[in-house]
Design a protein around this motif. Structure first.
Motif, mmCIF file in Angstrom:
data_model
loop_
_atom_site.group_PDB
_atom_site.id
_atom_site.type_symbol
_atom_site.label_atom_id
_atom_site.label_comp_id
_atom_site.label_asym_id
_atom_site.label_seq_id
_atom_site.Cartn_x
_atom_site.Cartn_y
_atom_site.Cartn_z
ATOM 1 N N MET A 1 76.039 -38.258 46.794
ATOM 2 C CA MET A 1 75.740 -38.664 45.431
ATOM 3 C C MET A 1 75.371 -37.465 44.566
ATOM 4 O O MET A 1 75.817 -37.344 43.407
ATOM 5 N N ALA A 2 74.569 -36.539 45.105
ATOM 6 C CA ALA A 2 74.170 -35.362 44.339
ATOM 7 C C ALA A 2 75.382 -34.503 43.988
ATOM 8 O O ALA A 2 75.505 -33.987 42.874
ATOM 9 N N GLN A 3 76.286 -34.367 44.944
ATOM 10 C CA GLN A 3 77.490 -33.580 44.696
ATOM 11 C C GLN A 3 78.391 -34.276 43.677
ATOM 12 O O GLN A 3 78.921 -33.631 42.758
ATOM 13 N N MET A 4 78.566 -35.580 43.814
ATOM 14 C CA MET A 4 79.364 -36.335 42.851
ATOM 15 C C MET A 4 78.789 -36.216 41.447
ATOM 16 O O MET A 4 79.527 -36.018 40.466
ATOM 17 N N MET A 5 77.481 -36.325 41.348
ATOM 18 C CA MET A 5 76.814 -36.259 40.047
ATOM 19 C C MET A 5 77.059 -34.910 39.373
ATOM 20 O O MET A 5 77.357 -34.838 38.173
ATOM 21 N N ALA A 6 76.941 -33.813 40.147
ATOM 22 C CA ALA A 6 77.162 -32.482 39.586
ATOM 23 C C ALA A 6 78.614 -32.315 39.135
ATOM 24 O O ALA A 6 78.890 -31.744 38.075
ATOM 25 N N ARG A 7 79.533 -32.820 39.927
ATOM 26 C CA ARG A 7 80.945 -32.698 39.566
ATOM 27 C C ARG A 7 81.289 -33.563 38.354
ATOM 28 O O ARG A 7 82.102 -33.172 37.509
#
Length: 272
Positions: free
Chosen positions: A169-175
């Motif tokens: 989720m953190a990676q998706m949010m940043a992208r």
């Protein structure tokens, strides 16, 4: 104007924190604590990256505050990893990750300075920052697996699924933030071999299903249900990116999911 500049300079100074400054940090004696710190390290670096993309669009001081807060949290986690006496990773492995983190912080400072001084980001530096975040997370994830194996303890499947879901989720949010705040965002989404946002959304579906499996107290059920309801609200935005989506709502709900997953992990750990 002068006060605002001084404010930004003081916040930038906070990014000069070195990973070895916390000499008084309490040593972590268990592999479980080590894994928890390494997990926090991964999450907060993506939170910092997410906030930077917002900062790059308008130089917003609140976004800068969030960057500094996340970097400081990553520093704390890295200090705990360095100070650990668990022995689940070698000094060389820990130092390699620490060097990656130092490079990440240097790139973050350089990118912030570009936005502050020129009013807009340097595209090459932004790409370098995103790629460093991607390679650093890949190393941290590999080391997490090594530390887990070396800890000699049986991993709790639901805890590990919840941690993996939080990282995804953190990676998706940043992208997603990169797409929202940059006209050439494809440059800033990390390594080209990473899964696409829609693929990551399906990964999150699978991880969340594993967290939901098994018995749950009222407290645990409430935390997991909060994750599920927030995810259902924004899932289609990750599956089918649309520039007309309200990006701050996606960001807010994504962070809410990460917080609720953190609560879920804490409850599961207390019951282990």
């Amino acid at each position: 104007m002068k006060d605002a500049r001084l404010r930004i300079q003081s916040l930038l100074a906070a990014l000069l924190l070195l990973s070895l400054t916390a000499f008084g940090a309490q040593a972590q004696d268990t592999g479980a604590d080590f894994l928890s710190d390494l997990h926090d390290f991964r999450i907060n670096n993506y939170l910092a990256l997410d906030s930077f993309y917002a900062f790059s669009a308008n130089g917003d001081t609140e976004a800068l505050n969030r960057i500094v807060g996340s970097i400081n949290a990553s520093n704390n986690a890295m200090n705990a990893v360095i100070a650990s006496t668990s022995g689940v990773l070698s000094p060389q492995q820990v130092e390699g990750l620490n060097q990656d983190f130092d490079q990440f912080k240097d790139l973050m400072r350089g990118n912030i300075n570009e936005v502050r001084d020129r009013g807009y980001p340097d595209l090459r530096l932004m790409a370098d920052l995103a790629n460093k975040a991607s390679s650093m997370n890949e190393r941290a994830t590999e080391l997490y697996g090594v530390a887990q194996e070396n800890s000699g303890t049986q991993a709790d499947a639901r805890i590990e699924s919840a941690r993996s879901a939080a990282v995804v989720m953190a990676q998706m949010m940043a992208r997603y933030s990169a797409r929202t705040h940059s006209s050439v965002a494809q440059t800033f989404q990390g390594a080209s071999d990473e899964a696409s946002l829609d693929q990551q959304a399906l990964m999150f579906d699978s991880l969340l299903a594993r967290v939901q499996s098994g018995s749950a107290s009222a407290e645990l059920k409430a935390a997991i249900d909060d994750v599920s309801s927030k995810w259902q609200f924004i899932r289609s935005s990750y599956i089918n990116y649309n520039e007309n989506n309200v990006s701050f709502v996606i960001d807010r709900y994504s962070k809410g999911i990460i917080r609720s997953l953190t609560t879920t992990i804490e409850i599961l750990e207390s019951n282990a």
